[in-house]
Design a protein around this motif. Structure first.
Motif, short mmCIF file in Angstrom:
data_model
loop_
_atom_site.label_atom_id
_atom_site.label_comp_id
_atom_site.label_asym_id
_atom_site.label_seq_id
_atom_site.Cartn_x
_atom_site.Cartn_y
_atom_site.Cartn_z
N HIS A 78 0.85 -1.19 0.00
CA HIS A 78 0.00 0.00 0.00
C HIS A 78 0.88 1.23 0.00
N ALA A 79 0.51 2.18 -0.79
CA ALA A 79 1.27 3.43 -0.83
C ALA A 79 1.07 4.19 0.47
N ALA A 80 2.11 4.85 0.93
CA ALA A 80 2.00 5.66 2.15
C ALA A 80 0.97 6.75 1.93
N PRO A 81 0.16 7.07 2.96
CA PRO A 81 -0.86 8.11 2.77
C PRO A 81 -0.22 9.45 2.45
N SER A 82 -0.86 10.19 1.61
CA SER A 82 -0.36 11.50 1.23
C SER A 82 -0.55 12.48 2.39
N LYS A 129 -9.84 12.48 13.46
CA LYS A 129 -9.45 11.99 14.77
C LYS A 129 -9.63 13.07 15.82
N SER A 130 -9.29 14.31 15.48
CA SER A 130 -9.44 15.43 16.40
C SER A 130 -10.90 15.64 16.76
N ASP A 131 -11.78 15.59 15.75
CA ASP A 131 -13.21 15.76 15.99
C ASP A 131 -13.75 14.67 16.91
N ARG A 168 -3.75 14.73 6.81
CA ARG A 168 -4.44 15.87 7.41
C ARG A 168 -5.93 15.58 7.60
N LYS A 169 -6.51 14.87 6.66
CA LYS A 169 -7.92 14.49 6.79
C LYS A 169 -8.11 13.55 7.97
N GLN A 170 -7.19 12.57 8.10
CA GLN A 170 -7.27 11.65 9.23
C GLN A 170 -7.10 12.39 10.56
#
Length: 326
Positions: free
Chosen positions: A34-38, A49-51, A43-45
Motif C-alpha cells: 500500500h502506498a503511504a498516505p499522502s 481523529k481530532s473531531d 491531514r484528513k485523518q
C-alpha cells in the motif's frame, strides 16, 4: 487442417495467458504494497481523529464535573453529619440515664406517692412533680428518637453519595485512559504528517473594548491567546474548548458547565444575525464551542498540538449560537 473449434481454444488461451500470469505473480509475491498516505490524506485523518477525540473529551468533562459535584455534596453531608452524631449521642445518653434511674427506683414511684400518709397538699405536690418528670422523660425520649432518625437519614444519603462517587470515578478513570490512548494515536498521525506542536506565547496585541460582563469575558479570552490546548483543562495554563468559554465567563462572574453540550442548554439560543461579542458559537454537533469576539471572529481552543487562537466564525459550519444568561 485445424478445426474452427481448435483455433477458438488457442485464441482463448492467448487471451487468458496474461491474466494467469498475473494471478501466479500475486500468489508468489503476496498482497500488493500500500502506498503511504499522502499529506492531504494524513491531514484528513488528523481532522477526523481530532473531531472524534474532542467529543470524547467533552463527555469526559461532563462526567468529571458530575464527579466534582458529587464529591462536594458528599463533603457537605459529612459536615452536616458531625453535629447530628453529637446530638444523637447526647440524646441517647439522656435516655440511658432515664432507664438507669427507673431501674434503680423501680416503676411504682407513683403508687408509693399515693400510699404516703402525708397530707393532701404534699400528696398533690408529689403527683405534680411525678407528672412533670414523666413529661420530661417523654420529651427526652422523643428527642432521642428524632436525633437518631436525622442521623440515619443523613448517613444513608452520605453513603449513597459516596457509592455514586466511587462509580463515577471508575467511569471517569476508564474514559481518561482511553483518551490518553487516542491522544497518543493523534500525536503519531501529526508526526507522520510532519506537523509540529504550535509554540505557546503571550498575547500583547490590542483588545477590543465592550461594555458589561460580555466585555469582561471577551477581554479574558483575548488574554489567553497563545496558550496551549490541554484536554480537560479550564486554565490558567491551558484550555480545551469548553474550558476556555467557561473560564472567560467565570471571569465575568457567570458560571457555566465545563461541557459544550451543557453550555448550549445553559444559553439562550439566538440567530446568526443577533450575534454580539461574548455570545457562544457551537460546532460539530455540540462537540466544540468558541466565544464570539466581533467582526465575524471567534476565539477558541482548537485541538491538541495547537494553541488558543482567533478564527473566522465560519471555520466550521456552526451548529448554533447561544447568549449567556447574565
Amino acid at each position: 487442417m485445424s478445426s474452427p473449434h481448435g483455433r477458438g481454444w488457442r485464441a482463448a488461451a492467448r487471451l487468458l495467458a496474461p491474466a494467469g500470469a498475473l494471478i501466479i505473480g500475486l500468489l508468489a509475491t503476496g498482497s500488493p504494497a500500500h502506498a503511504a498516505p499522502s499529506a492531504a490524506e494524513l491531514r484528513k485523518q488528523i481532522s477526523e481523529k481530532s473531531d472524534q477525540l474532542e467529543k470524547v473529551v467533552e463527555q469526559y468533562n461532563k462526567l468529571n464535573a458530575q464527579l466534582k459535584q458529587t464529591r462536594a455534596e458528599a463533603a457537605a453531608l459529612q459536615v452536616e453529619l458531625g453535629p447530628l452524631e453529637v446530638k444523637a449521642d447526647q440524646a441517647k445518653g439522656n435516655v440511658a440515664r432515664i432507664a438507669a434511674t427507673a431501674y434503680r427506683t423501680g416503676s411504682f414511684s407513683g403508687w408509693n406517692a399515693l400510699l404516703d400518709s402525708s397530707g393532701d397538699g404534699k400528696l398533690l405536690a408529689r403527683l405534680s412533680s411525678l407528672d412533670q418528670l414523666a413529661t420530661s422523660q417523654r420529651s427526652q425520649i422523643d428527642e432521642a428518637r428524632r436525633a437518631a432518625g436525622d442521623r440515619f437519614e443523613v448517613k444513608a444519603a452520605l453513603d449513597a453519595r459516596l457509592q455514586e462517587q466511587t462509580t463515577r470515578f471508575t467511569v471517569v478513570e476508564t474514559q481518561r485512559k482511553g483518551i490518553e490512548r487516542d491522544l497518543a494515536a493523534l500525536k503519531e498521525l501529526r508526526r507522520k504528517a510532519g506537523l509540529l506542536d504550535e509554540k505557546s506565547s503571550t498575547y500583547t496585541g490590542s483588545i477590543p473594548k465592550y461594555k458589561g460582563k460580555a466585555g469582561i469575558a471577551v477581554s479574558f479570552a483575548y488574554k489567553q491567546l497563545g496558550k496551549p490546548y490541554v484536554w480537560g483543562a479550564d486554565g490558567p495554563g491551558g484550555y480545551d474548548c469548553s474550558g476556555l468559554t467557561m473560564a472567560a465567563w467565570k471571569a465575568a462572574g457567570v458560571g457555566l458547565y465545563h461541557q459544550a453540550a451543557t453550555q448550549w442548554r445553559e444559553t439562550t439560543h439566538i440567530s446568526r444575525s443577533q450575534l454580539l461579542p461574548g455570545d457562544l458559537v457551537f460546532y460539530s454537533g455540540l462537540g466544540h464551542v468558541a466565544i464570539y469576539v466581533g467582526s465575524g471572529k471567534v476565539i477558541h481552543a482548537p485541538t491538541t498540538g495547537e494553541v488558543v487562537k482567533v478564527a473566522s466564525v465560519n471555520m466550521m459550519s456552526p451548529y448554533g449560537y447561544g447568549r449567556v444568561r447574565v
